[in-house]
Every structure is written in structure tokens, then in C-alpha cells.
Motif scaffolding. Sequence first.
Motif, mmCIF file in Angstrom:
data_model
loop_
_atom_site.group_PDB
_atom_site.id
_atom_site.type_symbol
_atom_site.label_atom_id
_atom_site.label_comp_id
_atom_site.label_asym_id
_atom_site.label_seq_id
_atom_site.Cartn_x
_atom_site.Cartn_y
_atom_site.Cartn_z
ATOM 1 N N ASN A 79 0.897 -1.190 0.183
ATOM 2 C CA ASN A 79 -0.123 0.012 0.114
ATOM 3 C C ASN A 79 0.824 1.321 0.082
ATOM 4 O O ASN A 79 1.798 1.079 0.454
ATOM 5 C CB ASN A 79 -0.826 -0.187 1.021
ATOM 6 C CG ASN A 79 -1.710 -1.043 1.320
ATOM 7 O OD1 ASN A 79 -2.624 -1.103 0.293
ATOM 8 N ND2 ASN A 79 -1.792 -2.115 2.243
ATOM 9 N N GLU A 80 0.356 2.281 -0.568
ATOM 10 C CA GLU A 80 0.978 3.548 -0.612
ATOM 11 C C GLU A 80 0.978 4.062 0.968
ATOM 12 O O GLU A 80 -0.015 3.929 1.555
ATOM 13 C CB GLU A 80 0.415 4.495 -1.593
ATOM 14 C CG GLU A 80 1.161 5.787 -1.972
ATOM 15 C CD GLU A 80 0.865 6.682 -2.916
ATOM 16 O OE1 GLU A 80 0.723 7.739 -2.862
ATOM 17 O OE2 GLU A 80 0.130 6.021 -3.951
ATOM 18 N N SER A 98 -9.234 1.779 4.929
ATOM 19 C CA SER A 98 -7.881 2.269 5.501
ATOM 20 C C SER A 98 -8.359 2.191 7.116
ATOM 21 O O SER A 98 -9.313 2.437 7.480
ATOM 22 C CB SER A 98 -7.458 3.340 5.021
ATOM 23 O OG SER A 98 -8.244 4.766 5.486
ATOM 24 N N LEU A 99 -7.226 1.482 7.757
ATOM 25 C CA LEU A 99 -7.158 1.494 9.130
ATOM 26 C C LEU A 99 -6.278 2.712 9.696
ATOM 27 O O LEU A 99 -5.132 2.888 9.428
ATOM 28 C CB LEU A 99 -6.781 0.474 9.682
ATOM 29 C CG LEU A 99 -7.503 -0.969 9.546
ATOM 30 C CD1 LEU A 99 -6.755 -2.173 9.998
ATOM 31 C CD2 LEU A 99 -9.084 -0.737 10.000
ATOM 32 N N PRO A 151 0.995 -5.122 5.997
ATOM 33 C CA PRO A 151 0.655 -4.977 4.621
ATOM 34 C C PRO A 151 -0.970 -4.761 4.601
ATOM 35 O O PRO A 151 -1.526 -5.481 4.045
ATOM 36 C CB PRO A 151 1.103 -6.174 3.909
ATOM 37 C CG PRO A 151 1.032 -7.159 4.739
ATOM 38 C CD PRO A 151 1.598 -6.304 6.127
ATOM 39 N N ALA A 152 -1.378 -3.649 5.394
ATOM 40 C CA ALA A 152 -2.935 -3.649 5.414
ATOM 41 C C ALA A 152 -3.499 -2.154 5.322
ATOM 42 O O ALA A 152 -4.386 -1.852 6.002
ATOM 43 C CB ALA A 152 -3.267 -4.314 6.742
ATOM 44 N N LEU A 185 8.854 7.930 6.308
ATOM 45 C CA LEU A 185 8.015 7.323 5.356
ATOM 46 C C LEU A 185 8.860 6.082 4.694
ATOM 47 O O LEU A 185 8.246 5.363 3.842
ATOM 48 C CB LEU A 185 7.488 8.325 4.533
ATOM 49 C CG LEU A 185 6.092 8.744 5.270
ATOM 50 C CD1 LEU A 185 5.810 10.480 4.403
ATOM 51 C CD2 LEU A 185 4.900 7.913 4.844
ATOM 52 N N ASN A 186 10.012 6.375 4.694
ATOM 53 C CA ASN A 186 11.068 5.643 3.758
ATOM 54 C C ASN A 186 11.410 4.241 4.575
ATOM 55 O O ASN A 186 12.143 3.655 3.974
ATOM 56 C CB ASN A 186 12.138 6.087 3.145
ATOM 57 C CG ASN A 186 11.654 7.339 2.317
ATOM 58 O OD1 ASN A 186 10.595 6.986 1.650
ATOM 59 N ND2 ASN A 186 12.175 8.311 2.200
#
Length: 313
Positions: A3-4, A217-218, A269-270, A291-292
Motif C-alpha cells: 500500500n502507498e 484504511s485503518l 501490509p494492510a 516514510l521510507n
Amino acid sequence: MMNERNLIYGCMGLGGSWNKNSLTNEDQKKADNIIETALYAGITHFDHADIYNFGKAEQAFGNYLKRNQSLREKLFIQSKTGIIINGGSLGSSIYNLSQNYISNQVDQILKRLSTDYLDALLLHRPDPLTAMEDIAATIHLLKKSGKVKTFGVSNMSTAQIQLLQSYLEEPLISNQIELNLSQSMLLDLEVWVNRVESPKEVGLGGLLAYSQEHNLSLQAYSPLVKGRYSNEGVKDEKDKITLKLIEELAEKYKSSISGILLAWLWRIPANIQPVIGTTNLKRIQESAAALNVNLSREDWYALWINAKGKKLP
Ligand SMILES: NC(=O)c1ccc[n+]([C@@H]2O[C@H](COP(=O)([O-])OP(=O)(O)OC[C@H]3O[C@@H](n4cnc5c(N)ncnc54)[C@H](OP(=O)(O)O)[C@@H]3O)[C@@H](O)[C@H]2O)c1
């Protein structure tokens, strides 16, 4: 599927404190600085609620927006409604998701935020006295009015989301729940399938799978664990050990305490979107810089196991 990654700034700390005093110039200045730091760090998604500091969080944000109107369409602004602070006996909050209440609140939210529309409205908590079918009718009306583009929920169980969704044509986009390294029941339910140790949490059962199947989205609130993993915040020996591990990993990944806590959530991955609430400018920058950061499988598990202080099954 990857996911982004997304980072949301939670505006609960804007506009002073939880009292009915007016917004001061000093509160506004602080809010301006925070919003600008978040924007400069690349954050464009902002989370509000009508109750935050009794409306002053939205008011402070709206004042900023008034002075920077060209920003509006670049931002994703969401707010939440449905909780009435001190509205019940014993000074308790009560909930109201009736059509009248939600519609009035949305009008006030838009006014405070100085905007014509919300990118998303989230229902802050379930209200046992409003039927899901009626909530769906309200959602339909708000959508038709153009005041709200999309809808989500917060603190709702999988079953409640399924029921509400069954009355809607458009998909709900998010469920905002508490999820962090220390409050990870959502994941516990995935691995301790046959031993639920805390029955009050079973509402989360199946949510991880549901959210992936339905592209929900959670939004993880309190992702920095409200400062628990800091020298002032640790509560016990287990926290101290976990904090030490977080500090080591911060060095290893050239990140920060905030960064490691967020990277831990993004590694799942959710479509988990952390909602940070820090008002510390450095921590906002460090959060966005993470973020990276990609934690290895071993490091991710080491954090989880140490935060729990017990072995996985
Ligand atoms: N849907 C819901 O029911 C719900 C409930 C709660 C929150 N939310 C949303 O989620 C957002 C975030 O929630 P939150 O504020 O609980 O989350 P958080 O980001 O985990 O915690 C922020 C708090 O922790 C402190 N903190 C964080 N890291 C620290 C550190 N290393 N050392 C010392 N203090 C540290 C911050 O202080 P500083 O400001 O000094 O950094 C701030 O008081 C809120 O703004 C709101 O938008 C939603």
C-alpha cells in the motif's frame, strides 16, 4: 500488495486546551506553526473532530485556511462527529448519530474550518440508539448536498461496519481505531486465534482481513503511544527494555523514536495510516521523515515481542 504509505496529522492538540475559553492569539500562533511544519514535511491529510478542544482545534485550522485559501484543494480534510462531551450522567460523554445531530454538526464544522466541504466525515463512535439504516440515510443526504465527499467510521467493530456498509451504495473509506506498538490487539487476534485473552476487544476480530478485502484504511490513532516510549513516559521494566530497543533501531535505521514506532505500523501490509498527534515540531518532521524506513522482519517482531513482554504462540 504494497500500500502507498500515508501519514495523517491529528489536530487534537491545536487551539489550546479542553475548556470553553476563547481561542487566544498565542494558541493560533502555535497552531499556525504546527500546520506549516506538517505541510512543509509533506503532510496533506488532516484529522479533526468537532469536540477537539471544544471546537477550537477546527477554528484554529480554519483561521489558517482563511489566510491560505489556495491550499484547500491540495488538502484532505476530515472531521468526526457523534460524541457529546460531558453530555451524560456522572459527567460522562454520550453519543448521538441521529440525522438532526449529525447534519447540524457538519454545518458547524464547515463554518469553523472555513471550508465548503469535507473530504471525509467519520462517525466518531457507535451510538446504540441510532439504527444503522438511519445513519446510512443521513450519509446519503450529506453526500447529495455536496458538503461531504466520503465517509468513514471510528471505534467501530467489524460487524458494525458490515451492517452500515450493507445499506450504502458507496464504500466506507476508513475505520479510525487505537493501534500502536503497545495496543496491538488487532494483531494479537491474528496469531492467538484460539485464545482471546481480552473478550472486550473481540469487536476487532476479522477487521484486518475485512479492511483489506474492502479497501478500508485503518487509521491508527495514538501511533506514538502518547509518549510512552520516552524516558518520562515509560511505565515499567518492559517499557524500558522496549525503549532501549527502539533507540537502537532508531540509530540502525537513521531514524528516531517516532520514526520507528510509525515504521512498525507501516510494515503491516494492510493500508494502515497513522494519525500522529504530537505538537512538537521536531517530532512532526521526524515522523514524516520515516516514510521510507523499512523494518526487517526480525526487527519488526523483536519490537512486538518486547512491547508485549511475552513470547508469541
Ligand atoms: N478516533 C478517536 O477516538 C481518537 C482518539 C484519540 C486520538 N485521535 C486522533 O489521533 C491523533 C493522535 O492521537 P494521540 O495524540 O493520542 O497520539 P500520539 O501521536 O501517539 O501522541 C501524542 C502525544 O504524545 C506525546 N509524545 C509523543 N511522542 C513523545 C515522546 N517521544 N516524548 C514525549 N512525549 C511524546 C505528545 O507530546 P508532544 O506534543 O509534546 O510531542 C502528545 O501529547 C489525535 O490528534 C486525533 O486526531 C482519535
